[in-house]
Enzyme design. Structure first.
Site, PDB file in Angstrom:
ATOM      1  N   HIS A  57      -8.259 -60.859 -76.659  1.00 21.21           N
ATOM      2  CA  HIS A  57      -7.908 -62.111 -76.695  1.00 21.21           C
ATOM      3  C   HIS A  57      -6.529 -62.633 -76.167  1.00 21.21           C
ATOM      4  O   HIS A  57      -5.618 -62.582 -76.834  1.00 21.21           O
ATOM      5  CB  HIS A  57      -8.098 -62.285 -78.302  1.00 21.21           C
ATOM      6  CG  HIS A  57      -8.218 -63.794 -78.747  1.00 21.21           C
ATOM      7  ND1 HIS A  57      -8.945 -64.200 -79.660  1.00 21.21           N
ATOM      8  CD2 HIS A  57      -7.704 -64.792 -78.057  1.00 21.21           C
ATOM      9  CE1 HIS A  57      -8.796 -65.594 -79.958  1.00 21.21           C
ATOM     10  NE2 HIS A  57      -8.079 -65.929 -78.962  1.00 21.21           N
ATOM     11  N   ARG A  61      -3.754 -69.533 -69.459  1.00 19.75           N
ATOM     12  CA  ARG A  61      -3.461 -70.826 -68.940  1.00 19.75           C
ATOM     13  C   ARG A  61      -3.887 -71.302 -67.537  1.00 19.75           C
ATOM     14  O   ARG A  61      -3.525 -72.417 -67.259  1.00 19.75           O
ATOM     15  CB  ARG A  61      -2.531 -71.391 -69.518  1.00 19.75           C
ATOM     16  CG  ARG A  61      -1.415 -70.964 -70.959  1.00 19.75           C
ATOM     17  CD  ARG A  61      -2.696 -71.557 -72.024  1.00 19.75           C
ATOM     18  NE  ARG A  61      -2.016 -71.516 -73.143  1.00 19.75           N
ATOM     19  CZ  ARG A  61      -2.730 -71.569 -74.412  1.00 19.75           C
ATOM     20  NH1 ARG A  61      -4.235 -71.668 -74.399  1.00 19.75           N
ATOM     21  NH2 ARG A  61      -2.157 -71.596 -75.546  1.00 19.75           N
ATOM     22  N   ASN A  91     -10.689 -71.319 -72.497  1.00 23.36           N
ATOM     23  CA  ASN A  91     -10.281 -72.651 -72.965  1.00 23.36           C
ATOM     24  C   ASN A  91      -9.109 -73.283 -71.955  1.00 23.36           C
ATOM     25  O   ASN A  91      -8.048 -73.726 -72.243  1.00 23.36           O
ATOM     26  CB  ASN A  91      -9.799 -73.045 -74.436  1.00 23.36           C
ATOM     27  CG  ASN A  91      -8.668 -72.061 -74.773  1.00 23.36           C
ATOM     28  OD1 ASN A  91      -8.085 -71.202 -74.114  1.00 23.36           O
ATOM     29  ND2 ASN A  91      -7.916 -72.620 -75.742  1.00 23.36           N
ATOM     30  N   ASP A 151     -13.526 -69.964 -77.644  1.00 22.36           N
ATOM     31  CA  ASP A 151     -12.245 -70.023 -78.721  1.00 22.36           C
ATOM     32  C   ASP A 151     -11.408 -70.963 -78.247  1.00 22.36           C
ATOM     33  O   ASP A 151     -11.114 -71.509 -77.260  1.00 22.36           O
ATOM     34  CB  ASP A 151     -11.535 -68.526 -78.226  1.00 22.36           C
ATOM     35  CG  ASP A 151     -10.348 -68.471 -79.300  1.00 22.36           C
ATOM     36  OD1 ASP A 151     -10.571 -68.299 -80.356  1.00 22.36           O
ATOM     37  OD2 ASP A 151      -9.178 -68.792 -78.707  1.00 22.36           O
ATOM     38  N   HIS A 178     -14.821 -67.966 -82.610  1.00 22.23           N
ATOM     39  CA  HIS A 178     -13.700 -68.478 -83.372  1.00 22.23           C
ATOM     40  C   HIS A 178     -14.161 -69.106 -84.615  1.00 22.23           C
ATOM     41  O   HIS A 178     -14.579 -70.214 -84.726  1.00 22.23           O
ATOM     42  CB  HIS A 178     -13.007 -69.595 -82.458  1.00 22.23           C
ATOM     43  CG  HIS A 178     -11.768 -70.382 -83.245  1.00 22.23           C
ATOM     44  ND1 HIS A 178     -10.530 -70.415 -82.579  1.00 22.23           N
ATOM     45  CD2 HIS A 178     -12.106 -71.368 -83.979  1.00 22.23           C
ATOM     46  CE1 HIS A 178     -10.077 -71.280 -83.288  1.00 22.23           C
ATOM     47  NE2 HIS A 178     -10.871 -71.808 -84.246  1.00 22.23           N
ATOM     48  N   ASP A 304      -4.331 -62.639 -79.320  1.00 21.33           N
ATOM     49  CA  ASP A 304      -4.357 -64.352 -79.340  1.00 21.33           C
ATOM     50  C   ASP A 304      -2.952 -64.833 -78.794  1.00 21.33           C
ATOM     51  O   ASP A 304      -2.641 -65.951 -79.203  1.00 21.33           O
ATOM     52  CB  ASP A 304      -4.641 -64.853 -80.542  1.00 21.33           C
ATOM     53  CG  ASP A 304      -5.143 -66.300 -80.491  1.00 21.33           C
ATOM     54  OD1 ASP A 304      -5.450 -66.924 -79.545  1.00 21.33           O
ATOM     55  OD2 ASP A 304      -5.554 -66.828 -81.697  1.00 21.33           O
ATOM     56  N   PRO A 322      -0.924 -75.407 -81.854  1.00 19.82           N
ATOM     57  CA  PRO A 322      -1.195 -74.155 -82.400  1.00 19.82           C
ATOM     58  C   PRO A 322      -1.062 -72.887 -81.233  1.00 19.82           C
ATOM     59  O   PRO A 322      -1.458 -73.172 -80.408  1.00 19.82           O
ATOM     60  CB  PRO A 322      -2.432 -74.150 -83.069  1.00 19.82           C
ATOM     61  CG  PRO A 322      -3.145 -75.275 -82.673  1.00 19.82           C
ATOM     62  CD  PRO A 322      -2.205 -76.110 -81.908  1.00 19.82           C
ATOM     63  N   GLY A 323      -0.268 -72.059 -81.844  1.00 16.15           N
ATOM     64  CA  GLY A 323      -0.399 -70.799 -81.051  1.00 16.15           C
ATOM     65  C   GLY A 323       0.825 -69.994 -80.755  1.00 16.15           C
ATOM     66  O   GLY A 323       2.012 -70.487 -81.066  1.00 16.15           O
TER      67      GLY A 323
HETATM   68  O1  DOR Z   1      -3.491 -70.773 -82.348  1.00 19.42           O
HETATM   69  C1  DOR Z   1      -4.331 -71.088 -81.460  1.00 19.42           C
HETATM   70  N1  DOR Z   1      -4.172 -71.209 -80.233  1.00 19.42           N
HETATM   71  N2  DOR Z   1      -5.739 -70.625 -81.790  1.00 19.42           N
HETATM   72  C2  DOR Z   1      -6.815 -70.773 -81.063  1.00 19.42           C
HETATM   73  O2  DOR Z   1      -7.740 -70.687 -81.434  1.00 19.42           O
HETATM   74  C3  DOR Z   1      -6.274 -71.490 -79.779  1.00 19.42           C
HETATM   75  C4  DOR Z   1      -5.050 -71.149 -79.225  1.00 19.42           C
HETATM   76  C5  DOR Z   1      -4.615 -71.646 -77.752  1.00 19.42           C
HETATM   77  O3  DOR Z   1      -5.238 -71.863 -76.762  1.00 19.42           O
HETATM   78  O4  DOR Z   1      -3.328 -72.298 -77.921  1.00 19.42           O
HETATM   79 ZN    ZN Z   2      -9.190 -68.783 -81.909  1.00 19.69          ZN
END
Ligand code: DOR
Ligand code: ZN
Length: 430
Positions: A57, A61, A91, A151, A178, A304, A322-323
């Protein structure tokens, strides 16, 4: 080309040995092996030799948000983190929902040559949640896609998920979910609990994850399908996985380093770097996740790795993307949370970071035993080292690490991909 790795302990066990790598394979393991002429020597006295790590995972980008990461910078981060294979999530922009994109990702990864970059194909067109992609075309393409996931978003419609599981079973590929019931997380930015309530942050309840995990293990049972759960984050998910596995349901699950180590007590300073999806939960959830990983209820660690630019993180918590970065810190976080407290041995680290992930997706040349004749996908770890994390010194193009300024134990000192050194002493060889 040959490489002699000197003085390592395989799986951190037994006596120190030398490992000779030739023609992409482990050629010899023994005491005091001589270095053939022209051989590259990696001196690693007392260090731990493990099979190369496999990350199910990661977000690289490319295409679409190369200002945060691309396949080249992400591959460097992966090699430095000890990875020899990573799975790049779908994604991107455009979404990896056709062989045009998945084959590009695979081929670009091979061109860079630091780690095998396996594209994850989308389950639904454009991650829209309604129309299944042509998984068979992506599986049959140059990339040979073997894992599919939306995801970033959940495959929320139960009929679409059911059909995806049935279709994937026919193709022999894996669906990774997800798990987030979107109706329960509208507007949510942090774990729903006392901390979020006190801070005035909209809550993401545990049940949003658990209701999808419960639904999907039943759908998998009904379809006779395999199912993989991305980034398990709650104690309740652990209970559901335990139940499902006891029933013989074919479900596997991953946990991220950040959910093993961090919890929502960090949110008090509203730092956008702590925003992640699923959110950091409570300390009791993190403890349950650590125990589940030790017990094998959770199969593996997956990063992730989610790069974001400075301006996407240094802003109001609720609008921060988020991430968190993960590739270069994963091993050290596993050492801190699992090895140091005695929850995992080094052999177990090989299991959760290399062998199980390779088995879950069916990679034949990864996660292999440290034996003569096996492919030389290898990671050398100095268990005595420690280092201070600095986001701007990571190889990733982004710097959004939640471990900024923390001192973490254990360091990857060398990574070999098919016998070639892809990282050494914190650098990518020229
Ligand atoms: O925190 C996250 N960031 N969770 C996700 O499911 C996607 C990811 C992202 O692509 O930035
Ligand atoms: Zn996810």
């Amino acid at each position: 080309m040959s490489v002699l790795i000197r003085g390592v302990r395989c799986y951190g066990e037994g006596d120190r040995v030398d490992v000779l790598v030739q023609d992409g394979q482990i050629a010899e393991i023994g005491a005091d092996l001589g270095a053939p002429a022209g051989c590259d020597v990696v001196d690693a006295p007392g260090q731990v030799l493990l099979p190369g790590f496999v990350d199910l995972h990661t977000h690289l980008r490319e295409p679409g948000r190369e200002y945060t990461e691309d396949i080249e910078t992400g591959s460097a981060a992966a090699a430095l983190g000890g990875y020899t294979a990573v799975f790049a999530m779908a994604n991107t922009d455009p979404v990896a929902d056709s062989p045009v994109v998945t084959d590009h990702v695979w081929q670009r990864g091979q061109q860079v040559g630091l780690v095998d970059v396996h594209p994850v194909g989308a389950v639904t067109v454009g991650l829209g949640g309604t129309q299944l992609t042509e998984m068979g075309m992506m599986a049959a393409g140059a990339a040979g896609v073997r894992m599919f996931s939306d995801d970033g978003v959940c495959v929320a419609d139960p009929l679409v998920m059911r059909r995806a599981l049935e279709y994937a079973t026919g193709l022999g590929v894996l669906i990774a979910q997800h798990a987030e019931e979107p109706r329960l997380t509208v507007g949510s930015v942090a774990h729903e609990g006392p901390n979020a309530a006190r801070l005035g942050l909209a809550g993401w309840p545990r049940v949003a994850e658990e209701s999808i995990v419960a639904r999907d293990v039943l759908l998998a049972r009904d379809a006779g399908a395999r199912l993989h759960i991305c980034h398990a984050s709650t104690a309740g998910t652990v209970e559901l996985l335990k139940w499902a596995k006891a029933q013989g349901i074919s479900v596997t699950a991953e946990v991220t380093p950040h959910h093993l180590m961090l919890d929502d007590s960090r949110l008090a300073d509203y730092d956008g770097r702590d925003r992640v999806n699923p959110p950091l939960r409570e300390a009791a959830d993190a403890a349950a996740l650590r125990q589940a990983l030790a017990d094998g209820v959770i199969d593996c660690v997956a990063t992730d790795h989610a790069p974001h630019a400075e301006h996407e993180k240094a802003c109001e918590f609720a609008v921060a993307r988020p991430g968190m970065l993960g590739l270069e810190t994963a091993l050290s976080v596993v050492v801190a949370t699992m090895v140091a407290p005695g929850l995992l041995s080094w052999r177990d680290v090989a299991r959760v970071m290399s062998e199980r992930p390779a088995q879950i997706v069916g990679l034949p040349d990864q996660g292999r035993p440290l034996e003569v004749g096996e492919p030389a996908n290898l990671t050398v770890v100095d268990p005595e080292a420690s280092w201070v994390v600095a986001g701007d010194r990571l190889a990733s193009r982004s710097a959004n690490t939640p471990y900024e300024a923390m001192t973490l134990p254990g360091a990857v000192t060398a990574t070999l991909l098919r016998g070639r050194v892809t990282a050494r002493d914190g650098k990518i060889p020229a």
